[in-house]
Design a protein around this motif. Structure first.
Motif, PDB file in Angstrom:
ATOM      1  N   VAL A 158       0.842  -1.206   0.000  1.00 39.30           N
ATOM      2  CA  VAL A 158       0.000   0.000   0.000  1.00 39.30           C
ATOM      3  C   VAL A 158       0.872   1.249   0.000  1.00 39.30           C
ATOM      4  O   VAL A 158       0.601   2.207  -0.730  1.00 39.30           O
ATOM      5  CB  VAL A 158      -0.972  -0.004   1.203  1.00 39.30           C
ATOM      6  CG1 VAL A 158      -1.578   1.358   1.429  1.00 39.30           C
ATOM      7  CG2 VAL A 158      -2.067  -1.033   0.987  1.00 39.30           C
ATOM      8  N   VAL A 159       1.937   1.251   0.779  1.00 40.57           N
ATOM      9  CA  VAL A 159       2.833   2.415   0.817  1.00 40.57           C
ATOM     10  C   VAL A 159       3.544   2.588  -0.526  1.00 40.57           C
ATOM     11  O   VAL A 159       3.695   3.711  -1.018  1.00 40.57           O
ATOM     12  CB  VAL A 159       3.852   2.282   1.968  1.00 40.57           C
ATOM     13  CG1 VAL A 159       4.938   3.338   1.875  1.00 40.57           C
ATOM     14  CG2 VAL A 159       3.142   2.378   3.304  1.00 40.57           C
ATOM     15  N   ILE A 160       3.938   1.498  -1.144  1.00 41.91           N
ATOM     16  CA  ILE A 160       4.633   1.583  -2.432  1.00 41.91           C
ATOM     17  C   ILE A 160       3.708   2.104  -3.531  1.00 41.91           C
ATOM     18  O   ILE A 160       4.132   2.854  -4.406  1.00 41.91           O
ATOM     19  CB  ILE A 160       5.224   0.208  -2.818  1.00 41.91           C
ATOM     20  CG1 ILE A 160       6.432  -0.097  -1.942  1.00 41.91           C
ATOM     21  CG2 ILE A 160       5.637   0.168  -4.284  1.00 41.91           C
ATOM     22  CD1 ILE A 160       6.986  -1.476  -2.151  1.00 41.91           C
ATOM     23  N   THR A 161       2.436   1.740  -3.501  1.00 40.97           N
ATOM     24  CA  THR A 161       1.522   2.127  -4.576  1.00 40.97           C
ATOM     25  C   THR A 161       0.895   3.502  -4.368  1.00 40.97           C
ATOM     26  O   THR A 161       0.067   3.907  -5.175  1.00 40.97           O
ATOM     27  CB  THR A 161       0.400   1.090  -4.734  1.00 40.97           C
ATOM     28  OG1 THR A 161      -0.304   0.967  -3.504  1.00 40.97           O
ATOM     29  CG2 THR A 161       0.940  -0.243  -5.173  1.00 40.97           C
ATOM     30  N   MET A 162       1.293   4.211  -3.338  1.00 43.46           N
ATOM     31  CA  MET A 162       0.771   5.564  -3.136  1.00 43.46           C
ATOM     32  C   MET A 162       1.324   6.497  -4.218  1.00 43.46           C
ATOM     33  O   MET A 162       2.281   6.151  -4.904  1.00 43.46           O
ATOM     34  CB  MET A 162       1.153   6.066  -1.748  1.00 43.46           C
ATOM     35  CG  MET A 162       0.415   5.388  -0.650  1.00 43.46           C
ATOM     36  SD  MET A 162       0.878   6.067   0.921  1.00 43.46           S
ATOM     37  CE  MET A 162      -0.729   6.337   1.605  1.00 43.46           C
ATOM     38  N   PRO A 163       0.730   7.672  -4.356  1.00 46.83           N
ATOM     39  CA  PRO A 163       1.251   8.613  -5.364  1.00 46.83           C
ATOM     40  C   PRO A 163       2.679   9.038  -5.033  1.00 46.83           C
ATOM     41  O   PRO A 163       3.125   8.880  -3.898  1.00 46.83           O
ATOM     42  CB  PRO A 163       0.279   9.802  -5.274  1.00 46.83           C
ATOM     43  CG  PRO A 163      -0.428   9.659  -3.999  1.00 46.83           C
ATOM     44  CD  PRO A 163      -0.415   8.208  -3.644  1.00 46.83           C
ATOM     45  N   PRO A 164       3.397   9.577  -6.011  1.00 49.97           N
ATOM     46  CA  PRO A 164       4.802   9.939  -5.778  1.00 49.97           C
ATOM     47  C   PRO A 164       5.003  10.948  -4.645  1.00 49.97           C
ATOM     48  O   PRO A 164       5.959  10.858  -3.907  1.00 49.97           O
ATOM     49  CB  PRO A 164       5.256  10.533  -7.106  1.00 49.97           C
ATOM     50  CG  PRO A 164       4.288  10.068  -8.102  1.00 49.97           C
ATOM     51  CD  PRO A 164       3.008   9.799  -7.396  1.00 49.97           C
TER      52      PRO A 164
END
Length: 91
Positions: A38-44
């Motif tokens: 979930v943290v990796i797929t957050m926006p930049p």
């Protein structure tokens, strides 16, 4: 909505009873994996007033430009979430 409710029930069951230490470690590692995904797929980045908060996807894009769309990992988040939904369903 039902899957989300069953997922929450499954997580509550996981933390209430520890019948098998092996299963508990497996479920805990899956929960950690979901959190990391979930943290990796957050926006930049997220801008709040003048504060810019960068997330890991910003670094992935700068160092590895071939990984442009990390939101595709959302399918794995859903798949791993089904494990906890099944646990809640068996309760």
């Amino acid at each position: 909505m039902v899957n989300l409710a069953l997922l929450i029930i499954g997580l509550k069951i996981l933390f209430k009873k520890k019948d098998s230490e092996k299963n508990y470690k497996l479920y805990l590692s899956l929960l950690l994996l979901i959190t990391v995904l979930v943290v990796i797929t957050m926006p930049p980045y997220i801008t709040y007033k003048s504060l810019v908060l960068y997330f890991p996807s910003y670094l992935f894009y700068n160092f590895f430009p071939m990984f442009r769309v990390l939101a595709r990992l959302g399918i794995f988040i859903l798949f791993f979430g089904l494990v906890f939904t099944g646990l809640g369903y068996t309760y």
